[in-house]
Design a protein around this motif. Sequence first.
Motif, mmCIF file in Angstrom:
data_model
loop_
_atom_site.group_PDB
_atom_site.id
_atom_site.type_symbol
_atom_site.label_atom_id
_atom_site.label_comp_id
_atom_site.label_asym_id
_atom_site.label_seq_id
_atom_site.Cartn_x
_atom_site.Cartn_y
_atom_site.Cartn_z
ATOM 1 N N TYR A 132 0.824 -1.219 0.000
ATOM 2 C CA TYR A 132 0.000 0.000 0.000
ATOM 3 C C TYR A 132 0.860 1.272 0.000
ATOM 4 O O TYR A 132 0.528 2.257 0.662
ATOM 5 C CB TYR A 132 -0.952 0.025 1.215
ATOM 6 C CG TYR A 132 -1.686 -1.256 1.449
ATOM 7 C CD1 TYR A 132 -2.681 -1.677 0.568
ATOM 8 C CD2 TYR A 132 -1.399 -2.082 2.537
ATOM 9 C CE1 TYR A 132 -3.361 -2.864 0.772
ATOM 10 C CE2 TYR A 132 -2.079 -3.273 2.743
ATOM 11 C CZ TYR A 132 -3.052 -3.649 1.862
ATOM 12 O OH TYR A 132 -3.735 -4.825 2.070
ATOM 13 N N TRP A 133 1.980 1.238 -0.713
ATOM 14 C CA TRP A 133 2.928 2.362 -0.660
ATOM 15 C C TRP A 133 2.307 3.657 -1.175
ATOM 16 O O TRP A 133 2.691 4.742 -0.720
ATOM 17 C CB TRP A 133 4.198 2.025 -1.450
ATOM 18 C CG TRP A 133 3.980 1.851 -2.940
ATOM 19 C CD1 TRP A 133 3.656 0.694 -3.584
ATOM 20 C CD2 TRP A 133 4.073 2.856 -3.938
ATOM 21 N NE1 TRP A 133 3.528 0.913 -4.926
ATOM 22 C CE2 TRP A 133 3.783 2.239 -5.177
ATOM 23 C CE3 TRP A 133 4.373 4.214 -3.926
ATOM 24 C CZ2 TRP A 133 3.784 2.939 -6.379
ATOM 25 C CZ3 TRP A 133 4.362 4.907 -5.132
ATOM 26 C CH2 TRP A 133 4.072 4.269 -6.335
ATOM 27 N N ARG A 134 1.352 3.565 -2.072
ATOM 28 C CA ARG A 134 0.748 4.796 -2.624
ATOM 29 C C ARG A 134 0.015 5.594 -1.553
ATOM 30 O O ARG A 134 -0.190 6.793 -1.699
ATOM 31 C CB ARG A 134 -0.237 4.441 -3.749
ATOM 32 C CG ARG A 134 0.444 4.122 -5.052
ATOM 33 C CD ARG A 134 -0.583 3.669 -6.081
ATOM 34 N NE ARG A 134 0.041 2.869 -7.096
ATOM 35 C CZ ARG A 134 0.681 3.351 -8.146
ATOM 36 N NH1 ARG A 134 0.762 4.649 -8.308
ATOM 37 N NH2 ARG A 134 1.233 2.546 -9.028
ATOM 38 N N LYS A 135 -0.400 4.928 -0.475
ATOM 39 C CA LYS A 135 -1.099 5.631 0.604
ATOM 40 C C LYS A 135 -0.117 6.381 1.509
ATOM 41 O O LYS A 135 -0.522 7.101 2.417
ATOM 42 C CB LYS A 135 -1.919 4.643 1.434
ATOM 43 C CG LYS A 135 -3.122 4.084 0.694
ATOM 44 C CD LYS A 135 -3.878 3.097 1.564
ATOM 45 C CE LYS A 135 -5.050 2.494 0.824
ATOM 46 N NZ LYS A 135 -6.205 3.370 0.750
ATOM 47 N N THR A 136 1.183 6.153 1.296
ATOM 48 C CA THR A 136 2.172 6.774 2.177
ATOM 49 C C THR A 136 3.184 7.639 1.426
ATOM 50 O O THR A 136 3.486 8.741 1.863
ATOM 51 C CB THR A 136 2.923 5.678 2.971
ATOM 52 O OG1 THR A 136 1.972 4.911 3.716
ATOM 53 C CG2 THR A 136 3.943 6.274 3.923
ATOM 54 N N TYR A 137 3.701 7.150 0.319
ATOM 55 C CA TYR A 137 4.829 7.817 -0.318
ATOM 56 C C TYR A 137 4.411 8.554 -1.586
ATOM 57 O O TYR A 137 3.531 8.091 -2.319
ATOM 58 C CB TYR A 137 5.920 6.797 -0.663
ATOM 59 C CG TYR A 137 6.506 6.188 0.582
ATOM 60 C CD1 TYR A 137 7.467 6.866 1.330
ATOM 61 C CD2 TYR A 137 6.058 4.958 1.056
ATOM 62 C CE1 TYR A 137 7.975 6.321 2.495
ATOM 63 C CE2 TYR A 137 6.560 4.405 2.214
ATOM 64 C CZ TYR A 137 7.522 5.094 2.928
ATOM 65 O OH TYR A 137 8.016 4.564 4.094
ATOM 66 N N ASN A 138 5.076 9.693 -1.823
ATOM 67 C CA ASN A 138 4.835 10.438 -3.058
ATOM 68 C C ASN A 138 5.528 9.738 -4.214
ATOM 69 O O ASN A 138 6.661 9.283 -4.105
ATOM 70 C CB ASN A 138 5.357 11.862 -2.916
ATOM 71 C CG ASN A 138 4.546 12.643 -1.915
ATOM 72 O OD1 ASN A 138 3.334 12.453 -1.811
ATOM 73 N ND2 ASN A 138 5.194 13.492 -1.144
ATOM 74 N N GLU A 139 4.818 9.712 -5.327
ATOM 75 C CA GLU A 139 5.269 8.927 -6.475
ATOM 76 C C GLU A 139 6.403 9.618 -7.242
ATOM 77 O O GLU A 139 7.284 8.970 -7.770
ATOM 78 C CB GLU A 139 4.041 8.750 -7.376
ATOM 79 C CG GLU A 139 4.161 7.697 -8.422
ATOM 80 C CD GLU A 139 2.841 7.539 -9.168
ATOM 81 O OE1 GLU A 139 1.863 8.215 -8.830
ATOM 82 O OE2 GLU A 139 2.816 6.733 -10.119
ATOM 83 N N PHE A 140 6.357 10.932 -7.288
ATOM 84 C CA PHE A 140 7.225 11.686 -8.192
ATOM 85 C C PHE A 140 8.366 12.346 -7.420
ATOM 86 O O PHE A 140 8.190 12.801 -6.297
ATOM 87 C CB PHE A 140 6.378 12.748 -8.904
ATOM 88 C CG PHE A 140 7.022 13.324 -10.127
ATOM 89 C CD1 PHE A 140 7.305 12.532 -11.238
ATOM 90 C CD2 PHE A 140 7.364 14.672 -10.174
ATOM 91 C CE1 PHE A 140 7.902 13.067 -12.364
ATOM 92 C CE2 PHE A 140 7.958 15.215 -11.303
ATOM 93 C CZ PHE A 140 8.231 14.411 -12.408
ATOM 94 N N ASP A 141 9.550 12.400 -8.052
ATOM 95 C CA ASP A 141 10.692 13.037 -7.408
ATOM 96 C C ASP A 141 11.521 13.786 -8.455
ATOM 97 O O ASP A 141 11.547 13.401 -9.631
ATOM 98 C CB ASP A 141 11.567 11.975 -6.719
ATOM 99 C CG ASP A 141 12.612 12.588 -5.795
ATOM 100 O OD1 ASP A 141 12.454 13.762 -5.408
ATOM 101 O OD2 ASP A 141 13.580 11.890 -5.453
ATOM 102 N N ILE A 142 12.156 14.849 -8.007
ATOM 103 C CA ILE A 142 13.114 15.570 -8.844
ATOM 104 C C ILE A 142 14.417 15.639 -8.062
ATOM 105 O O ILE A 142 14.402 15.930 -6.860
ATOM 106 C CB ILE A 142 12.622 16.994 -9.174
ATOM 107 C CG1 ILE A 142 11.316 16.931 -9.965
ATOM 108 C CG2 ILE A 142 13.673 17.761 -9.968
ATOM 109 C CD1 ILE A 142 10.691 18.294 -10.227
#
Lengths: 210, 209
Positions: A132-142
């Motif tokens: 369930y990582w989408r409920k915790t971590y942001n998907e996008f990074d720069i």
Amino acid sequence: MNNLLKRILIVALSNSWIAFPLGKIHAQVSLMAGGNCSNIRDHIPIQGKSAILGYNLGASFQYFPFKGSQNLSLIHELNFVKKGYQQDLDKNYFYRFNYLTFSILGDYAIAKPVSLQGGLEFGGITTTNIKYWRKTYNEFDIGLVAGANVKIAKRLSLYGRLTYGLLPMLDYYDIDEMGNFNKEIHDVKNITYTIGLKFNISNEKNKTHR
Amino acid sequence: MKKIRLIVNALSLAGIVVFLTACSGIVIQDPIEPRLPKYTEDGNNAAGAFVDGEVWRSVVKVEFLGSHYDPYVRAWPGKDSLLVIFSGSMAERDYTVAFRLKGYKVSVLDDLLALDGKKIELDGVVNAGYWMPGYSLPMGTGKGVGQIYFKKVKKMGSPGLLILSGTFGFRLPKPDGGSISVSSGRFDYRISEVENAELYSDAGGLQEH
């Protein structure tokens, strides 16, 4: 996943203007692979965190758009990169994030075999080992990228770089032991050290100029 | 014909499995303290806390013959008494965390919505926290002092169903001296009027649902 690919494609296409209006481009296409050591930076703090090893695989497209300066080139890279960290508490908790990244780098040759590189990396998480990582971590990074490249053979070069994540992976709360919500936190940023080999599979510059 | 029956049976079985899985708890690991579930407000049917440094966890498990670690809300509006009970386990033994609260005359499930956003001080006299082995009710055990915070209490889509989310922390005396610390507690449960609530009338009997 579709959204992530869309975002990376948008970034890639929006930067293609750099390459195409300049007429004939001397380009090099390479395959690249390497190992990395990744960790996180945090303010919260995260107890017992330490680095983990990962790897990266991908391809790069390097071109020399400036007629006056053969020392200066631009590189576009598409990579699969394993990042993350571990937390040593009652046991080891591993946080592995598999990113698909697109980088735009400037490359300046300071001496014949050595060049310095710097630029931006746009990445998105494709998979992780966390449920369930989408409920915790942001998907996008720069991330900011800085590194160097050393040519060690005609088609082979060694690269090393540091990628410094700029966006927080985590939006959460600082909750104390009694259950008070002290503040919202936007924290946990990637940091990755990479070393690898780049194999040149198509070298138009060599064909035309050497 | 035999094949059709087989397919129908397989689909029924798959349906039951999907239903049971949907009702069971989901543990989303806390990103800072991975031994505990993350604080959520989705009705994940999970809770956790540290008890003297050990991890107590509650994850509702629905099986064919019943369910384990369901939360319970018991209310006696006549006595102005509300009991909130979370069951779980620690080191492979069952333990219960419970709270006795006054000032919330709950006679129907929706009355619990008044708890939304309420941070309630557990003074060990009027309101208290409890930590007990097994599934026992808080009778004569040490009364905990600390707080429970119902950060979000909201209705779910279907009637008679609420989400109860929050945090807690308290300290209670041991019978043989010393004290027990229950800290970093968090809960996120679905409360069904039929399955998880016992709402007694003023006369003492159970309310008709």
